[in-house]
Motif scaffolding. Structure first.
Motif, PDB file in Angstrom:
ATOM      1  N   GLU A   9       0.837  -1.218   0.000  1.00 33.52           N
ATOM      2  CA  GLU A   9       0.000   0.000   0.000  1.00 33.52           C
ATOM      3  C   GLU A   9       0.861   1.253   0.000  1.00 33.52           C
ATOM      4  O   GLU A   9       0.485   2.274  -0.575  1.00 33.52           O
ATOM      5  N   GLN A  10       2.021   1.171   0.650  1.00 36.38           N
ATOM      6  CA  GLN A  10       2.879   2.364   0.687  1.00 36.38           C
ATOM      7  C   GLN A  10       3.402   2.725  -0.704  1.00 36.38           C
ATOM      8  O   GLN A  10       3.562   3.890  -1.035  1.00 36.38           O
ATOM      9  N   PHE A  11       3.653   1.691  -1.504  1.00 35.55           N
ATOM     10  CA  PHE A  11       4.192   1.939  -2.845  1.00 35.55           C
ATOM     11  C   PHE A  11       3.227   2.777  -3.678  1.00 35.55           C
ATOM     12  O   PHE A  11       3.640   3.718  -4.359  1.00 35.55           O
ATOM     13  N   VAL A  12       1.936   2.436  -3.622  1.00 42.60           N
ATOM     14  CA  VAL A  12       0.975   3.135  -4.483  1.00 42.60           C
ATOM     15  C   VAL A  12       0.548   4.483  -3.915  1.00 42.60           C
ATOM     16  O   VAL A  12      -0.230   5.202  -4.534  1.00 42.60           O
ATOM     17  N   SER A  13       1.047   4.826  -2.709  1.00 43.41           N
ATOM     18  CA  SER A  13       0.708   6.149  -2.168  1.00 43.41           C
ATOM     19  C   SER A  13       1.953   6.942  -1.755  1.00 43.41           C
ATOM     20  O   SER A  13       1.847   8.067  -1.288  1.00 43.41           O
TER      21      SER A  13
END
Ligand code: HEC
Ligand code: HEC
Length: 376
Positions: A358-362
């Motif tokens: 999730e951190q990658f896409v945000s």
């Protein structure tokens, strides 16, 4: 005395060492290998990020890299195939840009494109189809890169503020390399000793994924879930291209059958008919964000992908002709089909979802740096 001071200033001024680039890597992961001609630096990544999100890169200012590589989709896009800045359709689905610094081959099916720098010439200058359409508009595009904050960004990245196409390619290549994702729940389970990071269902899926019955790991192996990986500890160049049995239709040029003529995969590049239908097994990291699937976006969901492998290939209709990819004689022997219970299918699906970061896409470091009104 004064002379010595000036000399000293000149020397220190000239030899200001480039700070060593810090890969945002979790402990234990190997560093990617980067071409000597384009070393990584934080300043180049930052310039590259501005270019990646700037429509100035397309001749008609309608498109940028992020039009087709969208962060919320792990830098893929939610359409079957891409369309370029003038509306021409690409025949392929946009690749996700996830840990591509490790990729030893680029695009869906090319064994000669090994550097992002050379690959980027295609969206910039290619005319089949036109993507950014920069060819013939170079001066116009470079003149757009005179505006703030480009002079400072170019100077920080390259030592002076001049914009040229070598730099306009190198910086987005560096930004693309900086897109690293190692923070999925799978990573916490596998690499951070957090035994509770995966549920019992996801563990069942993990075991199926790595089983000899399903064989997924043969082609989607290693820490990036793709064979197309090399790094400082593994320079080996294994051929990561496989025919998974998507198509088998009439091919006048072969006087027989094969993948549809408009996209035959690796054989287009090697001119070897034995490479018909061979495509690169892509990473499965963040795959839940990158629908639709396969080189042509032909499978809409991960459920469809699982059914496809369970059937040992795809049956479909192409221009009125039945295509039965299961019968393709060059299909990999690892795609044999298998039977799973519904519970097992759900478990495999859950495992694929556990590869989402999730951190990658945000991550703000990867997002659009421009004030919103200035782009798109
Ligand atoms: C019109 C849509 C479009 C635009 C604009 C575009 N791309 Fe792509 N990109 C694609 C498609 C489609 C592919 C897969 C191409 C293929 O397999 O032939 C791809 C592949 C790539 C790859 C290869 C990734 C891999 O793992 O093999 C990289 C890197 C990439 N693009 C970066 C960029 C950058 C940087 C820009 C801006 C300079 C850009 N792209 C502009 C659609 C686009
Ligand atoms: C013989 C090698 C091979 C095996 C075995 C294999 N794959 Fe693949 N996989 C590929 C290739 C090659 C592609 C791309 C095919 C194409 O686009 O034509 C692919 C594509 C995918 C995609 C789509 C990814 C995307 O970004 O579009 C998913 C999801 C996937 N595979 C999951 C699996 C699962 C789950 C298994 C086990 C049931 C598996 N694969 C077994 C080679 C393989």
């Amino acid at each position: 005395m004064r002379f010595a001071v000036v000399l000293l200033l000149m020397l220190t001024g000239c030899s200001k060492p480039e700070p060593v680039y810090q890969w945002p890597l979790a402990e234990g992961f190997p560093q990617p290998v980067v071409p000597a001609a384009n070393p990584m630096s934080a300043a180049k990544v930052e310039l590259g990020r501005h270019l990646f999100y700037d429509t100035a890169l397309s001749a008609n200012q309608q498109q940028n890299c992020a039009s087709c590589h969208q962060q919320q989709h792990a830098f893929a896009e939610p359409t079957k195939v891409s369309s370029g800045s003038t509306g021409q359709l690409h025949r392929r689905n946009a690749s996700a840009l996830v840990n591509i610094a490790y990729n030893n081959s680029l695009t869906w099916a090319h064994d000669g494109l090994t550097h992002i720098e050379s690959q980027l010439l295609i969206p910039l200058f290619g005319d089949n189809p036109i993507e950014l359409g920069a060819g013939g508009h170079e001066q116009q595009i470079l003149s757009r890169l005179q505006r703030t904050p480009y002079p400072e960004l170019f100077a920080a990245a390259f030592g002076d503020s001049q914009a040229d196409f070598r730099r306009v390619v190198d910086a987005p290549a560096s930004f693309s390399r900086s897109l690293l994702s190692f923070n999925s729940r799978f990573d916490r389970y596998a690499y951070q000793q957090d035994d509770s990071a995966l549920s019992a269902q996801e563990l069942l899926g993990l075991n199926l994924f790595f089983s000899e019955k399903l064989e997924c790991h043969h082609c989607h192996g290693g820490f990036n879930f793709t064979q197309a990986t090399s790094h400082e500890r593994q320079p080996l160049d294994r051929r990561p291209f496989h025919n998974t049995g998507l198509y088998y239709v009439s091919r006048p040029d072969l006087a027989g059958k094969g993948y549809p003529q408009h996209d035959t995969g690796l054989s287009e590049v090697t001119l070897n008919p034995a490479d018909d239908g061979r495509f690169r097994a892509p990473t499965l990291r963040n795959v839940a964000y990158t629908a639709p699937y396969m080189h042509d976006g032909s499978l809409a969901t991960l459920e469809d992908v699982i059914e496809f492998y369970a059937a040992g290939g795809l049956q479909s209709e192409i221009n009125g002709e039945l295509s039965d990819g299961r019968l393709h004689p060059l299909k990999s022997s690892f795609v044999r089909g298998f039977k799973l219970t519904d519970e097992e299918k759900q478990a495999l699906l859950a495992f694929l979802h556990s590869l989402s970061d999730e951190q990658f896409v945000s991550n703000p470091a990867y997002s659009n740096p421009w004030p919103q009104a200035a782009t798109h």
